[in-house]
Design an enzyme around this catalytic site. Structure first.
Site, mmCIF file in Angstrom:
data_model
loop_
_atom_site.group_PDB
_atom_site.id
_atom_site.type_symbol
_atom_site.label_atom_id
_atom_site.label_comp_id
_atom_site.label_asym_id
_atom_site.label_seq_id
_atom_site.Cartn_x
_atom_site.Cartn_y
_atom_site.Cartn_z
ATOM 1 N N CYS A 35 29.191 76.954 131.849
ATOM 2 C CA CYS A 35 29.964 77.680 130.771
ATOM 3 C C CYS A 35 31.231 76.835 130.410
ATOM 4 O O CYS A 35 31.616 77.112 129.356
ATOM 5 C CB CYS A 35 30.369 79.234 131.207
ATOM 6 S SG CYS A 35 31.388 79.168 132.434
ATOM 7 N N CYS A 104 31.916 84.635 136.975
ATOM 8 C CA CYS A 104 33.324 84.375 136.285
ATOM 9 C C CYS A 104 34.119 84.939 137.435
ATOM 10 O O CYS A 104 35.140 84.443 137.688
ATOM 11 C CB CYS A 104 33.351 85.413 135.110
ATOM 12 S SG CYS A 104 32.237 85.280 133.732
HETATM 13 FE FE1 FES Z 1 32.070 81.150 132.203
HETATM 14 FE FE2 FES Z 1 32.886 83.619 132.365
HETATM 15 S S1 FES Z 1 31.475 82.697 131.142
HETATM 16 S S2 FES Z 1 33.477 82.198 133.511
#
Ligand code: FES
Length: 128
Positions: A35, A104
């Site tokens: 991400c 996360c």
């Molecule tokens: Fe990457 Fe939450 S989507 S840390």
């Protein structure tokens, strides 16, 4: 049911311990390659007790809420206890995270562990 608990929303909107500690005793940074989110944790440690902790998170709402909650959970605690903090405990303290957002909270656990490792290394070097 709402996707995010009230606690997640609260910590996202009013993050606790946001910022930087100048001359921190330990700094830990982690990122998630998928991400692209990045989290940095700063620790001030006195006699093996975490006297202050701050974070900077360039990331999603769950990552911000996880960092905020994690800093609350380790502030004032011995280093050994902070090392035992799991991402599951962080998520539970937030009244849960959606399954696809659990990674996360992993960032928070890892950033704390890295910051403690950094602290230990600095301490060793000082002794030399
Ligand atoms: Fe990457 Fe939450 S989507 S840390």
């Amino acid at each position: 049911m709402a996707l995010y608990s009230e606690k997640v929303m609260d910590h996202f909107r009013n993050p606790r311990n946001l910022g930087v500690i100048e001359n921190a005793d330990g700094i830990g940074e982690v990122g998630n390659a998928k991400c692209g989110d990045i989290m940095r944790i700063y620790l001030k440690i006195d006699d093996e007790i975490i006297t202050d902790v701050k974070f900077e998170t360039f990331g999603c709402g769950s990552a911000i809420a996880s960092s905020s909650m994690a800093t609350e959970l380790i502030k004032g605690k011995p280093v050994s206890e902070a090392l035992d903090l799991t991402n599951k405990a962080v998520a539970e303290a937030l009244d849960g995270l959606p399954a696809y957002k659990m990674h996360c909270s992993v960032l928070a656990e890892e950033a704390i562990k890295n910051a403690i490792e950094d602290y230990r290394k600095k301490k060793e070097n000082k002794g030399k």
